[in-house]
Enzyme design. Structure first.
Site, PDB file in Angstrom:
ATOM      1  N   ASP A 191       0.518  -1.739   0.115  1.00  0.00           N
ATOM      2  CA  ASP A 191      -0.379   0.024   0.101  1.00  0.00           C
ATOM      3  C   ASP A 191       0.860   1.156   0.013  1.00  0.00           C
ATOM      4  O   ASP A 191       2.019   0.681   0.235  1.00  0.00           O
ATOM      5  CB  ASP A 191      -1.033  -0.021   1.068  1.00  0.00           C
ATOM      6  CG  ASP A 191      -2.002   1.025   1.902  1.00  0.00           C
ATOM      7  OD1 ASP A 191      -2.149   1.689   0.401  1.00  0.00           O
ATOM      8  OD2 ASP A 191      -0.958   1.603   2.724  1.00  0.00           O
ATOM      9  N   ASP A 235       0.191   5.635   1.065  1.00  0.00           N
ATOM     10  CA  ASP A 235      -0.217   5.967   2.147  1.00  0.00           C
ATOM     11  C   ASP A 235      -0.292   5.154   3.508  1.00  0.00           C
ATOM     12  O   ASP A 235      -0.918   4.346   3.472  1.00  0.00           O
ATOM     13  CB  ASP A 235      -1.882   6.386   1.866  1.00  0.00           C
ATOM     14  CG  ASP A 235      -1.496   8.014   2.866  1.00  0.00           C
ATOM     15  OD1 ASP A 235      -0.883   7.990   3.758  1.00  0.00           O
ATOM     16  OD2 ASP A 235      -2.609   8.285   3.369  1.00  0.00           O
TER      17      ASP A 235
HETATM   18  P1  B16 Z   1      -6.779  10.308  -3.965  1.00  0.00           P
HETATM   19  P2  B16 Z   1      -3.758   4.401  -0.102  1.00  0.00           P
HETATM   20  C1  B16 Z   1      -5.643   5.975   0.099  1.00  0.00           C
HETATM   21  O1  B16 Z   1      -4.638   5.969  -0.353  1.00  0.00           O
HETATM   22  C2  B16 Z   1      -5.549   6.763   1.135  1.00  0.00           C
HETATM   23  O2  B16 Z   1      -4.898   6.113   2.850  1.00  0.00           O
HETATM   24  C3  B16 Z   1      -7.033   7.243   1.603  1.00  0.00           C
HETATM   25  O3  B16 Z   1      -7.248   8.716   2.768  1.00  0.00           O
HETATM   26  C4  B16 Z   1      -6.996   8.663   0.122  1.00  0.00           C
HETATM   27  O4  B16 Z   1      -8.634   8.920  -0.111  1.00  0.00           O
HETATM   28  C5  B16 Z   1      -7.042   7.601  -1.113  1.00  0.00           C
HETATM   29  O5  B16 Z   1      -5.980   7.289  -1.086  1.00  0.00           O
HETATM   30  C6  B16 Z   1      -7.396   7.950  -2.511  1.00  0.00           C
HETATM   31  O6  B16 Z   1      -6.258   9.167  -2.993  1.00  0.00           O
HETATM   32  O7  B16 Z   1      -7.738  11.038  -3.092  1.00  0.00           O
HETATM   33  O8  B16 Z   1      -5.183  10.397  -4.198  1.00  0.00           O
HETATM   34  O9  B16 Z   1      -6.731   9.174  -5.286  1.00  0.00           O
HETATM   35  O10 B16 Z   1      -3.525   4.319   1.041  1.00  0.00           O
HETATM   36  O11 B16 Z   1      -4.608   3.456  -0.452  1.00  0.00           O
HETATM   37  O12 B16 Z   1      -2.154   4.075  -0.408  1.00  0.00           O
HETATM   38 MG    MG Z   2      -2.896   2.774   3.409  1.00  0.00          MG
END
Ligand code: B16
Ligand code: MG
Length: 226
Positions: free
Chosen positions: A9, A11
């Protein structure tokens, strides 16, 4: 069985952009009269942009207050602010131990994949200077079902040409751990509240190649003996 791939993953595992997501959502939410705090933000970990907005509107009792078009505009505003804040990311913004782990995995000739639902993932990898460290990144824009559905992890396995049972998945969100388990991969959870992960670690500092391979070997032996 040989370990053929490690799928990350982004984030919360590779870098911590949760606070930047929070600041952008908080400012947009404030403009429509909704207050969110860091505790609420933790519930948005691993949740897609539009689903995050739905949860924020529900939290503020405004789930029916905006048309689809207005929702898209709100999500677009949040993303513009978030993307602006990503300019603060540098190669030093990686979580501890991740750079070494990626190098060790590469040296062991095991494949690396990315399973992030963030549509900004390619830009973030680029800012961190690690885009070339991944053999395959699942394309979040092609994913229909959000985590905890296994779709994105299965797409990463397919792109890497490995079977899910030959791969480890690493996540910081409960929905992500569920997705890894549902895919039939071996799950590693980073951080608290991830009891459903096959191995739980407190921080990426503990996430070393030795620990992953020991864990893989012990699981394979216990499966063979059971
Ligand atoms: P975006 P991951 C996720 O990343 C985040 O944890 C989540 O908080 C966010 O809303 C989502 O990505 C979408 O991100 O707005 O940049 O498309 O944990 O899957 O790496
Ligand atoms: Mg994450």
């Amino acid at each position: 069985m040989m370990l053929k791939a490690v799928i990350f993953d982004l984030d919360g595992v590779i870098t911590d952009t949760a606070h930047l997501h929070f600041l952008a959502w908080r400012s947009v939410a404030e403009e429509i009269g909704i207050t969110i705090d860091e505790d609420f933000n933790a519930e948005l970990k691993g949740i897609s942009r539009m689903e995050s907005l739905k949860r924020i509107l529900r939290h503020g009792g405004k789930e029916d207050a905006f048309s689809d078009k207005q929702c898209l505009a709100l999500a677009g505003k949040k993303n513009a602010r978030y993307v602006q804040s990503l300019a603060s990311l540098t190669e030093a913004s990686m979580l501890p131990g991740i750079r070494e782990l990626l190098a060790d995995i590469r040296a062991a000739k095991v494949k690396t994949g990315l399973a992030s639902v963030s549509l900004n993932a390619p830009g973030i990898l680029h800012a961190l200077g690690i885009a070339s460290a991944f053999d395959f990144c699942a394309d979040a824009s092609r994913i229909i079902c959000s985590k905890p559905d296994p779709e994105i992890f299965l797409a990463a396995c397919e792109g890497l040409n490995v079977r899910p049972e030959e791969a480890i998945g690493i996540e910081d969100a409960a929905a992500g751990v569920e997705a890894i388990n549902a895919a039939g991969m071996l799950s590693v959870g980073i951080g608290p509240g991830l009891e459903r992960a096959a191995m739980q670690l407190c921080s990426t500092r503990e996430l070393t190649w030795n620990r992953l391979t020991d864990f893989w070997t012990s699981r394979t032996v216990s499966i063979r003996n059971s």
